[in-house]
Design an enzyme around this catalytic site. Structure first.
Site, mmCIF file in Angstrom:
data_model
loop_
_atom_site.group_PDB
_atom_site.id
_atom_site.type_symbol
_atom_site.label_atom_id
_atom_site.label_comp_id
_atom_site.label_asym_id
_atom_site.label_seq_id
_atom_site.Cartn_x
_atom_site.Cartn_y
_atom_site.Cartn_z
ATOM 1 C CE1 TYR A 169 -3.363 2.676 0.793
ATOM 2 C CE2 TYR A 169 -2.159 3.234 2.614
ATOM 3 C CZ TYR A 169 -2.917 3.755 1.571
ATOM 4 O OH TYR A 169 -4.351 4.537 2.155
ATOM 5 C CG ASP A 264 5.658 3.539 1.396
ATOM 6 O OD1 ASP A 264 6.506 4.350 1.972
ATOM 7 O OD2 ASP A 264 4.542 3.901 0.705
ATOM 8 C CE LYS A 293 1.057 4.006 8.470
ATOM 9 N NZ LYS A 293 1.073 3.419 7.215
HETATM 10 C C1 LIG Z 1 0.071 4.242 5.579
HETATM 11 C C2 LIG Z 1 1.246 4.396 4.452
HETATM 12 C C3 LIG Z 1 1.308 5.100 3.876
HETATM 13 C C4 LIG Z 1 0.075 6.252 3.813
HETATM 14 O O1 LIG Z 1 1.169 7.413 4.262
HETATM 15 P P1 LIG Z 1 -1.140 7.864 4.899
HETATM 16 O O2 LIG Z 1 -0.283 8.996 6.306
HETATM 17 O O3 LIG Z 1 -1.453 7.333 5.749
HETATM 18 O O4 LIG Z 1 -1.070 9.181 3.804
HETATM 19 C C5 LIG Z 1 1.967 5.047 2.799
HETATM 20 N N1 LIG Z 1 2.564 3.999 2.327
HETATM 21 C C6 LIG Z 1 2.784 2.791 3.657
HETATM 22 C C7 LIG Z 1 3.798 2.068 3.236
HETATM 23 C C8 LIG Z 1 1.788 2.876 4.622
HETATM 24 O O5 LIG Z 1 2.339 2.080 5.404
#
Ligand SMILES: *Cc1c(COP(=O)(O)O)cnc(C)c1O
Length: 453
Positions: A169, A264, A293
């Site tokens: 994601y 990512d 995060k």
């Molecule tokens: C949580 C997440 C996102 C999106 O981040 P948001 O702050 O919710 O927009 C993108 N990439 C990864 C790997 C994630 O875990």
């Protein structure tokens, strides 16, 4: 309690029982009432879909407050929290030093739309901690960070296609809302209504951990591929670590074909150690990295960074546009800087890893003893109890898990004071605030859950 003879109920105890029953009922209704109100004013009653409990059924929990590893719900229960805002709360809730830093900053103004000294310190801090990260730009969510990284990759290479992995994601920007079609390697089909075919026409999808699918994609369309984007440790289908050589393979294929590698690390970064996974464990330097995060310390803050030659292409230096009213705002930056400071001082990583593996081994062992198909996968304090006997290496494996069994386990644990992710396809997180006692209590609750399945 042992009674010598049958106790005669006194009027007061009857009153107490009556009062208690009434109170218990009002408690149970509290979340339902809130959810009813929420559904009228908020689509689905929630501000992010997984919170609606569609993956496990039942009424979602509403949280009033949190402290350390504990959360207090609106109906007055105390739960041990293994979600930790999807990993953002690595130090636990309401950490006193972070609360103080944020409160102090709030008194001085929270956003100006003008540059501030602290955002410079924040950028310098990330640059010094992540090898290959020459420059960073702060944004307010992981979604934005990825959206920018993808635009940047397309802008600097002049190519269209981005290759992603099924089950990873990357936030909810249009180009990333893609799922695989029927074949092993496919042009993505949009995974959301409202995303045009055009928006995903340039996104290719391959199975995670399948290097040969990536090789085939490059053999066919290498000159059109702008970037490969990957979660180094996949965290959004439950936790799935990379196979040996997978990330190094991605690094060499992309380099060979002049495509960018985007790691990512919105979940991974500063979660498994005091830097990125790609730097600490994979031994690769991606072209672009996205963070979120953990680095936001519980406030909306994320970042995209990488090699100087690419980052210079962003506006105002270069032609690739990107902006944000609240980008690098001092309130979020205060939380982020303080979080990094505490992580560096306390280095809780080894302890979190130890607790996480004790928990995972405990869960898998108990499940085996009870003949229940649960395999708990974990890496450095991040864990997913997969409802299957088989190892999970990609999305197809994850999808083969029993979501019905997961729902039962979720509710069994919730009843016993343990909050895990309300979906099979998510990670759970040990924070620095969790203790060995918390792990023991979790395993007790899990054992009880298995008995009453
Ligand atoms: C949580 C997440 C996102 C999106 O981040 P948001 O702050 O919710 O927009 C993108 N990439 C990864 C790997 C994630 O875990």
């Amino acid at each position: 309690m042992v009674y010598g003879r049958r106790a005669r109920p006194k009027l007061t105890s009857i009153r107490i029982i009556f009062w208690y029953t009434v109170r218990m009922e009002t408690k149970d209704m509290k979340h339902e009432e809130l959810f009813k109100r929420a559904k009228k004013a908020i689509p689905g009653g929630v501000n992010s879909p997984v919170r609606a409990f569609n993956g496990v059924g039942g009424t979602p929990v509403f949280v009033e407050s949190g402290k350390g590893a504990r959360i207090r719900t609106a109906d007055g229960r105390e739960l041990t929290d293994w979600c930790c805002s999807w990993g953002a709360m690595i130090l636990g809730h309401a950490h006193p030093e972070i609360s103080r830093a944020v409160a102090a900053r709030a008194k001085l103004g929270t956003t100006f739309g003008i540059a501030t000294p602290d955002e410079v310190s924040f950028a310098e801090r990330l640059v010094s901690l992540v090898p290959g990260l020459d420059m960073v730009r702060a944004v307010s969510s992981g979604t934005e960070a990825v959206m920018t990284a993808v635009r940047l990759a397309r802008g600097v290479t002049g190519r269209r296609i981005v290759l992603k992995f099924d089950g990873c994601y990357h936030g909810h920007s249009d180009a990333m809302l893609v799922k695989s079609g029927s074949g092993v390697l496919t042009m993505g089909a949009s995974s959301s209504a409202g995303v045009t075919r055009g928006a995903v026409a340039d996104t290719l999808v391959a199975p995670y951990n399948d290097l040969s699918a990536v090789e085939r994609a490059f053999a066919k369309r290498g000159e059109e591929i702008a970037a490969v984007i990957v979660e180094p440790v996949a965290g959004n289908m439950g936790i799935v670590p990379p196979a040996d050589g997978f990330l190094k393979g991605l690094r060499s294929i992309t380099s060979k074909h002049g495509a960018l590698l985007i790691c990512d690390e919105v979940i991974n970064g500063f979660r498994f150690g005091f830097s990125t996974y790609s730097a600490l464990y994979a031994g690769i330097t991606p072209d672009l990295v996205t963070l979120g995060k953990v680095i936001g310390g519980g406030l909306p803050l994320a970042a995209v960074g990488g090699r100087r030659k690419w980052m210079h292409e962003l506006a105002p230096d270069g032609p690739i546009y990107q902006a944000g009213t609240l980008s690098g705002n001092p309130l979020a930056v205060a939380a982020g800087l303080k979080t990094l400071e505490i992580l560096e001082r306390d280095m809780p990583y080894a302890r979190m890893a130890e607790l996480g593996s004790a928990l995972a081994v405990g869960v898998s062992t108990l499940a085996a003893e009870h003949g229940v198909p649960v395999t708990c996968q974990s890496f450095n304090g991040v864990f997913t109890p997969f409802c299957t006997d088989l190892p999970v290496q990609d999305l197809a494996d994850a999808k083969a898990c029993s979501t019905a069994l997961y729902a039962k386990i979720f509710h069994g644990l919730l009843k016993r004071g343990q909050y895990i992710a309300p979906s099979q396809f998510e990670c759970n997180f040990v924070s620095a605030a969790h203790t060995a006692r918390d792990v023991d209590r979790f395993l007790d609750a899990f054992a009880q859950t298995l008995v009453h399945l």
